[in-house]
Design an enzyme around this catalytic site. Structure first.
Site, PDB file in Angstrom:
ATOM      1  N   GLY A  37       0.820  -1.259  -0.286  1.00  0.00           N
ATOM      2  CA  GLY A  37       0.521  -0.180   0.275  1.00  0.00           C
ATOM      3  C   GLY A  37       0.631   1.430   0.031  1.00  0.00           C
ATOM      4  O   GLY A  37       0.879   1.959  -0.649  1.00  0.00           O
ATOM      5  N   ASP A  38       1.969   0.707   0.800  1.00  0.00           N
ATOM      6  CA  ASP A  38       2.364   2.344   1.503  1.00  0.00           C
ATOM      7  C   ASP A  38       3.228   2.391  -0.822  1.00  0.00           C
ATOM      8  O   ASP A  38       3.398   4.166  -0.999  1.00  0.00           O
ATOM      9  CB  ASP A  38       3.947   1.860   1.995  1.00  0.00           C
ATOM     10  CG  ASP A  38       5.434   3.373   1.827  1.00  0.00           C
ATOM     11  OD1 ASP A  38       5.058   4.404   1.904  1.00  0.00           O
ATOM     12  OD2 ASP A  38       6.119   3.179   1.374  1.00  0.00           O
ATOM     13  N   ALA A  39       3.838   1.493  -1.680  1.00  0.00           N
ATOM     14  CA  ALA A  39       4.346   1.602  -3.062  1.00  0.00           C
ATOM     15  C   ALA A  39       3.280   2.438  -3.625  1.00  0.00           C
ATOM     16  O   ALA A  39       3.452   3.372  -4.723  1.00  0.00           O
ATOM     17  CB  ALA A  39       4.414   0.753  -2.894  1.00  0.00           C
TER      18      ALA A  39
END
Length: 139
Positions: free
Chosen positions: A32-34
């Site tokens: 999700g961060d990416a």
């Protein structure tokens, strides 16, 4: 543009929604961060024609733990029960890293937000993912 890339990229991999639900919340937050970072960078590059240093400084305002914590608190009532559960799981996950420049509560909520983004991406809910991403950048 972004949705086409995300949809096509995700289509290269076969993972069932039940498998996604069994992933550890920190794994969801990892992907999700990416996805979130890519969305923010794309938005800034398209809308703000400037140098890389300025783009980086602008992106930090969106991706830092405090900003993501504020986002998830603001949109929580717009999430369905499954999405709220993913956020809770991410928020409650015990990470071995300790944030240097963030309050621990903000860091935990931001992990919940990133887990939600990763979850929506992996279950291939592109329309809902984009809706949440657009909500995240509203003033």
């Amino acid at each position: 543009m972004f949705e086409d890339i995300i949809g096509k990229m995700r289509g290269d991999f076969d993972i069932k929604p039940m498998e996604v639900m069994n992933l550890q919340p920190l794994v969801l937050a990892y992907i999700g961060d990416a996805v979130y970072e890519t969305y923010i960078r794309t938005m800034l590059v398209v809308n703000k024609k400037t140098n890389v240093n300025t783009l980086h400084k602008m992106s930090v305002n969106y991706v830092k733990a405090k900003a993501q914590s504020d986002i998830v608190r603001r949109i929580m009532d717009k999430l369905n029960p499954d999405e709220q559960d993913v956020v809770r799981r991410g928020r409650n996950a015990k990470s071995v890293t300790v944030p240097k420049h963030a309050e621990i509560t903000d860091y935990r909520y931001s992990t919940g937000f990133e887990a939600l983004i990763g979850y929506l991406y992996l279950i291939n809910q592109t329309d809902r993912l984009l809706e949440i991403l657009r909500l995240s950048v509203e003033a």
